[in-house]
Scaffold this active site. Structure first.
Site, short mmCIF file in Angstrom:
data_model
loop_
_atom_site.label_atom_id
_atom_site.label_comp_id
_atom_site.label_asym_id
_atom_site.label_seq_id
_atom_site.Cartn_x
_atom_site.Cartn_y
_atom_site.Cartn_z
N ARG A 266 0.86 -1.18 0.00
CA ARG A 266 0.00 0.00 0.00
C ARG A 266 0.90 1.23 0.00
O ARG A 266 1.95 1.24 0.66
CB ARG A 266 -0.92 0.04 1.23
CG ARG A 266 -2.14 -0.87 1.13
CD ARG A 266 -3.17 -0.40 0.08
NE ARG A 266 -4.34 -1.25 0.05
CZ ARG A 266 -4.54 -2.26 -0.81
NH1 ARG A 266 -3.61 -2.55 -1.71
NH2 ARG A 266 -5.64 -2.97 -0.77
N GLU A 295 -3.78 7.96 -4.75
CA GLU A 295 -4.00 7.33 -6.05
C GLU A 295 -5.23 7.94 -6.71
O GLU A 295 -6.22 8.20 -6.01
CB GLU A 295 -4.20 5.82 -5.87
CG GLU A 295 -2.94 5.15 -5.33
CD GLU A 295 -3.07 3.64 -5.15
OE1 GLU A 295 -4.11 3.08 -5.51
OE2 GLU A 295 -2.13 3.03 -4.64
N HIS A 317 -1.26 0.64 -9.78
CA HIS A 317 -1.95 -0.29 -8.88
C HIS A 317 -2.50 -1.47 -9.68
O HIS A 317 -3.71 -1.68 -9.77
CB HIS A 317 -3.08 0.41 -8.10
CG HIS A 317 -3.40 -0.31 -6.82
ND1 HIS A 317 -3.72 0.33 -5.65
CD2 HIS A 317 -3.43 -1.65 -6.53
CE1 HIS A 317 -3.95 -0.57 -4.70
NE2 HIS A 317 -3.78 -1.77 -5.21
P1 NAD Z 1 -1.28 -11.12 4.85
O1 NAD Z 1 -2.11 -10.56 5.96
O2 NAD Z 1 -1.36 -12.57 4.53
O3 NAD Z 1 0.27 -10.78 5.11
C1 NAD Z 1 0.73 -9.57 5.63
C2 NAD Z 1 1.91 -9.86 6.57
O4 NAD Z 1 2.49 -8.62 6.96
C3 NAD Z 1 1.49 -10.60 7.85
O5 NAD Z 1 2.22 -11.80 7.97
C4 NAD Z 1 1.82 -9.62 8.95
O6 NAD Z 1 2.28 -10.24 10.13
C5 NAD Z 1 2.93 -8.82 8.30
N1 NAD Z 1 3.19 -7.55 8.97
C6 NAD Z 1 2.32 -6.80 9.70
N2 NAD Z 1 2.97 -5.71 10.18
C7 NAD Z 1 4.23 -5.79 9.74
C8 NAD Z 1 5.37 -4.97 9.90
N3 NAD Z 1 5.33 -3.84 10.63
N4 NAD Z 1 6.52 -5.33 9.29
C9 NAD Z 1 6.59 -6.46 8.56
N5 NAD Z 1 5.54 -7.30 8.40
C10 NAD Z 1 4.38 -6.96 8.97
O7 NAD Z 1 -1.65 -10.24 3.60
P2 NAD Z 1 -1.39 -10.57 2.05
O8 NAD Z 1 -2.53 -11.32 1.47
O9 NAD Z 1 -0.01 -11.13 1.90
O10 NAD Z 1 -1.43 -9.09 1.44
C11 NAD Z 1 -0.53 -8.09 1.89
C12 NAD Z 1 -0.96 -6.73 1.41
O11 NAD Z 1 -0.67 -6.58 0.02
C13 NAD Z 1 -2.47 -6.46 1.49
O12 NAD Z 1 -2.85 -6.03 2.77
C14 NAD Z 1 -2.67 -5.38 0.46
O13 NAD Z 1 -2.60 -4.10 1.06
C15 NAD Z 1 -1.49 -5.56 -0.51
N6 NAD Z 1 -1.94 -5.99 -1.86
C16 NAD Z 1 -1.71 -5.17 -2.92
C17 NAD Z 1 -2.08 -5.57 -4.21
C18 NAD Z 1 -1.84 -4.70 -5.41
O14 NAD Z 1 -2.61 -4.78 -6.35
N7 NAD Z 1 -0.78 -3.93 -5.44
C19 NAD Z 1 -2.72 -6.81 -4.39
C20 NAD Z 1 -2.93 -7.62 -3.28
C21 NAD Z 1 -2.53 -7.20 -2.02
#
Ligand code: NAD
Length: 368
Positions: A266, A295, A317
């Site tokens: 994000r 965005e 995005h």
């Molecule tokens: P997820 O919840 O499975 O994984 C996120 C991980 O981040 C968790 O393991 C959590 O413990 C960890 N985390 C939390 N705080 C942290 C910190 N301070 N430092 C390091 N790690 C930390 O989520 P996911 O399915 O892997 O998705 C992750 C993110 O990717 C989503 O929340 C979304 O915002 C983003 N995303 C973006 C797109 C895009 O189109 N660009 C697509 C999908 C997801």
């Protein structure tokens, strides 16, 4: 189904909308490609809809839930990230909201990997050279060289679903992998990846032995050739591990001057002013971004500075923007299918109406 459920979708999510209509739902879809104004969402919710389909562009908070008091039963978000939905407010109003985790994991991870490759090998600059008729010769090092990815060290920041999928892709490129996640360490997965790395050497597929390990953030930043970010946006006060501006002047200065940053998580996880400065002053070698603090990316963003153009890839995005991932009706394959299934589960009372058993509901804690 005796009652006709009324649903408002803040954008067209494709053929899955017909799936709802075939079930007898009365579905209104906001017809413009841009997000509707919040006032319109509130107006629709106030009109007594049962379900609201949202995207990450829609701010969903107490104002919306208040407008839906007594009628709104579910918010179904077509994204895995839900930082646009105020979870505490949803819980206060006892409204379950769903997301579309998992079905976009591989698509997002592969896009992050492609961004990383395009950045390191300077593909954008190289294609410009060809298109602008500036390709005058083959030469060992002119007009420029890129950096190999194979055999390098990557730091994966956040080892949730997408972080782990990214690790799989990086392992395939014989990379060494530093993992950082303060809240969730999947040691079993890391051991399994190490086993496959060892097997690749044992069977003659890879020449060098690669490694993977969990490390503290500062070690990850200091040692990595690439840093790829896979965390949710967590603002100060929302958890003990906030990610807002996790990448700021201080953390960017800890990276190697030859290192590259990739962000598909994000936008607000990266302080864009600090990043633009880091690129201008060459604290790091380059960055590839798919997400931004605001965005679409504003025309006056410091990231558009022509001085850093060839070291800063800017994508719209787009990481989950693949056909099956976005549009499949199958809840095990597509975001649209999963979004609609999440909505159906709540409205039609699947799982004996027990919200805590519904797989796509996020805020289960409000219903325990
Ligand atoms: P997820 O919840 O499975 O994984 C996120 C991980 O981040 C968790 O393991 C959590 O413990 C960890 N985390 C939390 N705080 C942290 C910190 N301070 N430092 C390091 N790690 C930390 O989520 P996911 O399915 O892997 O998705 C992750 C993110 O990717 C989503 O929340 C979304 O915002 C983003 N995303 C973006 C797109 C895009 O189109 N660009 C697509 C999908 C997801």
């Amino acid at each position: 189904m005796s009652k006709t459920f009324r649903v408002f979708a803040t954008c067209d999510i494709g053929p899955s909308i017909d799936l709802l209509r075939k079930r007898g739902y009365d579905v209104e879809v906001y017809p413009q490609p841009e997000a509707p104004p919040k006032s319109l969402i509130i107006q629709k919710v106030k009109s007594g809809i049962d379900g609201l389909i949202t995207t990450l562009r829609d701010p969903i908070d107490a104002e919306v839930f208040e407008a839906g008091k007594g009628s709104l039963k579910v918010v179904a978000q077509i994204a895995v990230g839900f930082d646009n939905i105020n979870r505490a407010d949803a819980n206060r109003y006892q409204i379950p909201f769903t997301n579309t985790a998992e079905v976009l994991t591989e698509a997002t991870a592969e896009f992050a990997f492609f961004m990383l490759g395009a950045l390191a090998r300077r593909m954008w600059t190289a294609e410009h050279l060809t298109r602008e008729n500036q390709w005058g010769y083959w030469h060992p090092y002119l007009p420029f060289l890129g950096n190999e990815v194979t055999g390098k060290t990557i730091a994966i920041i956040g080892t949730g679903r997408i972080g782990l999928a990214m690790i799989k892709k990086c392992a395939g490129f014989d990379m060494n992998i530093l993992c950082y996640d303060p809240a969730y360490q999947n040691k079993e997965f890391v051991t399994a990846i190490q086993d496959t790395m060892d097997l690749r050497v044992a069977r003659g597929i890879s020449k060098e032995k690669n490694w993977i390990k969990y490390v503290p953030l500062n070690d990850a930043l200091a040692q990595a050739d690439f840093v790829s970010v896979h965390v949710p946006l967590i603002r100060e006060g929302e958890s003990s591990t906030p990610t807002y501006h996790l990448f700021n002047e201080q953390s960017l200065r800890k990276m190697k001057s030859s290192a590259f940053l990739v962000n598909t998580s994000r936008g607000p996880v990266v302080d864009e002013n600090a990043l633009a400065k880091a690129l201008r002053e060459k604290w790091i070698a380059g960055a590839a971004l798919d997400v931004y603090e605001k965005e679409p990316l504003p025309a006056n963003s410091p990231l558009r500075d022509p001085a850093i153009e060839d070291r800063c890839r800017l994508l719209p995005h787009f990481a989950s923007a693949a056909e099956i991932t976005r549009l499949s009706n199958d809840p095990n394959k597509g975001m649209a299918g999963r979004c609609v299934q999440g909505l159906i589960d709540v409205l039609e009372g699947n799982y004996e109406g027990d919200v805590t058993k519904m797989p796509y509901v996020v805020n289960k804690e409000a219903f325990v």
